[in-house]
Design a protein around this motif. Structure first.
Motif, PDB file in Angstrom:
ATOM      1  N   HIS A   1      32.149  42.567  67.072  1.00 13.85           N
ATOM      2  CA  HIS A   1      31.890  43.966  66.750  1.00 13.85           C
ATOM      3  C   HIS A   1      31.816  44.183  65.241  1.00 13.85           C
ATOM      4  O   HIS A   1      30.935  44.922  64.752  1.00 13.85           O
ATOM      5  CB  HIS A   1      32.979  44.868  67.352  1.00 13.85           C
ATOM      6  CG  HIS A   1      32.832  46.294  66.913  1.00 13.85           C
ATOM      7  ND1 HIS A   1      33.604  46.847  65.908  1.00 13.85           N
ATOM      8  CD2 HIS A   1      31.979  47.270  67.319  1.00 13.85           C
ATOM      9  CE1 HIS A   1      33.245  48.091  65.713  1.00 13.85           C
ATOM     10  NE2 HIS A   1      32.277  48.379  66.559  1.00 13.85           N
TER      11      HIS A   1
ATOM     12  N   LYS B   1      28.553  45.688  63.359  1.00 13.43           N
ATOM     13  CA  LYS B   1      28.668  46.908  62.547  1.00 13.43           C
ATOM     14  C   LYS B   1      28.169  46.664  61.121  1.00 13.43           C
ATOM     15  O   LYS B   1      27.471  47.506  60.539  1.00 13.43           O
ATOM     16  CB  LYS B   1      30.122  47.382  62.533  1.00 13.43           C
ATOM     17  CG  LYS B   1      30.345  48.678  61.757  1.00 13.43           C
ATOM     18  CD  LYS B   1      31.746  49.191  61.936  1.00 13.43           C
ATOM     19  CE  LYS B   1      31.997  50.421  61.074  1.00 13.43           C
ATOM     20  NZ  LYS B   1      31.018  51.506  61.362  1.00 13.43           N
TER      21      LYS B   1
ATOM     22  N   VAL C   1      26.544  50.356  71.182  1.00  9.35           N
ATOM     23  CA  VAL C   1      26.905  49.032  71.676  1.00  9.35           C
ATOM     24  C   VAL C   1      27.507  49.195  73.058  1.00  9.35           C
ATOM     25  O   VAL C   1      28.514  49.889  73.227  1.00  9.35           O
ATOM     26  CB  VAL C   1      27.916  48.325  70.741  1.00  9.35           C
ATOM     27  CG1 VAL C   1      28.232  46.927  71.279  1.00  9.35           C
ATOM     28  CG2 VAL C   1      27.376  48.230  69.322  1.00  9.35           C
TER      29      VAL C   1
ATOM     30  N   SER D   1      36.261  51.290  71.604  1.00  8.49           N
ATOM     31  CA  SER D   1      35.589  52.534  71.966  1.00  8.49           C
ATOM     32  C   SER D   1      36.321  53.750  71.400  1.00  8.49           C
ATOM     33  O   SER D   1      35.685  54.732  70.982  1.00  8.49           O
ATOM     34  CB  SER D   1      35.497  52.637  73.490  1.00  8.49           C
ATOM     35  OG  SER D   1      34.847  53.819  73.886  1.00  8.49           O
TER      36      SER D   1
ATOM     37  N   VAL E   1      30.603  52.601  70.284  1.00 11.73           N
ATOM     38  CA  VAL E   1      30.954  51.559  71.265  1.00 11.73           C
ATOM     39  C   VAL E   1      31.254  52.195  72.613  1.00 11.73           C
ATOM     40  O   VAL E   1      32.045  53.131  72.715  1.00 11.73           O
ATOM     41  CB  VAL E   1      32.171  50.740  70.789  1.00 11.73           C
ATOM     42  CG1 VAL E   1      32.592  49.738  71.876  1.00 11.73           C
ATOM     43  CG2 VAL E   1      31.846  50.006  69.495  1.00 11.73           C
TER      44      VAL E   1
END
Length: 318
Positions: free
Chosen positions: A20, A24, A36, A55, A61
């Motif tokens: 992640h 990013k 995502v 999230s 996310v």
């Protein structure tokens, strides 16, 4: 929204935070608006907790969690249904696919007007005998059978126009053949991009040698479906008529031969002692069965209902 990034995963807890962060970084550098979608395919480790935390901290996310392991095709299907980005990009969660490839894939879709771009891991870090050689044979067979000229059908790193993923049906284990499904749906601008393949950093591969056997079987299936999936009577009906005609001609031959011998007062064997009798009987039965198979196939196509192919246990905010 520019990009929807779909990442199916199974037991990849160790790699998710690093993946992640890498995504990013790339997205922020290029100024993309994006989402995502992590699709947890029934992981038994801490993957879902990490997705939930990501999230909560990052609104871009989102996560979908399957109740059990349904397979990569079902995970992609769920992600495709949710994706809203102009370009949809898929990648694996094991850090072997590089997010640095995203801008190049995005440009090929938006600027070069490809419908689909598939990654090609030209230089691989897998074992030669267990993966590289079977993969080359598999890809050669797929090219010859499907007519889609790609070097790496099984690469998880692919980019699509949003319309493509909304108009194809990915089921079973057909994720390997999404380019073929796209071509069959009318999206024939299919490109390829050489991408970086990185050595696995965490965990072990989730696929064994059986994927190549399943891959070849799926290749036969998709060839058949693409040719006759919407018109099974054209194949089975034609075979049935041909076999029945052979049987009928054999029976006619037996009958005429028997009558001629009787007419000329010649000795004639019983019909059941003539080998042609069994040829006629067998081929007529087989022909009838083929015809019925085609007929039933047509009925099923016209009456089938869509089934729920997976059960979702939880989602983050969608």
């Amino acid at each position: 929204m520019d990009i929807s990034l779909i990442i199916p995963l199974l037991n990849e807890a160790e790699s998710l935070p690093e993946l992640h962060s890498w995504i990013k970084k790339v997205m922020d550098q290029n100024g993309y608006s994006y989402e995502v979608l992590f699709i947890d395919d029934g992981s038994k480790d801490d993957s879902w907790n990490i997705i939930s935390q990501l999230s909560e901290m990052h609104p871009e996310v989102q996560g979908i969690r399957f109740l059990k392991n349904y397979g990569k095709s079902q995970a992609l299907h769920a992600g495709f249904a949710q994706a809203i980005g102009e370009v949809v990009i898929t990648m694996d969660a094991d850090l072997q696919d590089s997010p640095e490839e995203i801008p190049g894939l995005y440009q090929m879709i938006t600027q070069e007007n490809y419908d689909l771009v598939s990654g090609w891991k030209k230089k691989r870090y897998d074992a030669v005998l267990s993966k590289n050689l079977p993969s080359k044979l598999f890809n050669w067979s797929a090219r010859k059978t499907s007519g889609v000229q790609l070097n790496d059908f099984n690469c998880g790193l692919k980019a699509y126009k949003n319309a493509v993923v909304k108009n194809i049906e990915v089921s079973g284990e057909m994720h390997r053949y999404i380019p073929v499904l796209a071509k069959n749906a009318g999206y024939d601008r299919i490109g390829e991009k050489i991408v970086i393949h990185q050595a696995r950093k965490y965990g072990t591969t989730k696929f064994g040698m059986d994927r190549f056997i399943n891959g070849f079987l799926d290749l036969i299936t998709i060839w058949f479906i693409s040719k006759f999936g919407k018109r099974p009577m054209h194949l089975f009906g034609a075979l049935g008529v041909m076999m029945f005609f052979i049987g009928f001609a054999s029976a006619l031959y037996i009958g005429i031969k028997k009558l001629l011998k009787l007419y000329h007062n010649e000795a004639a064997i019983l019909v059941t002692q003539d080998p042609w009798f069994y040829i006629a009987l067998t081929t007529m039965i087989i022909g009838t069965q083929f015809f019925l198979a085609g007929f039933l196939g047509e009925i099923i196509l016209r009456t089938k209902n869509k089934e729920k192919r997976y059960k979702i246990a939880a989602t983050t905010q969608l």
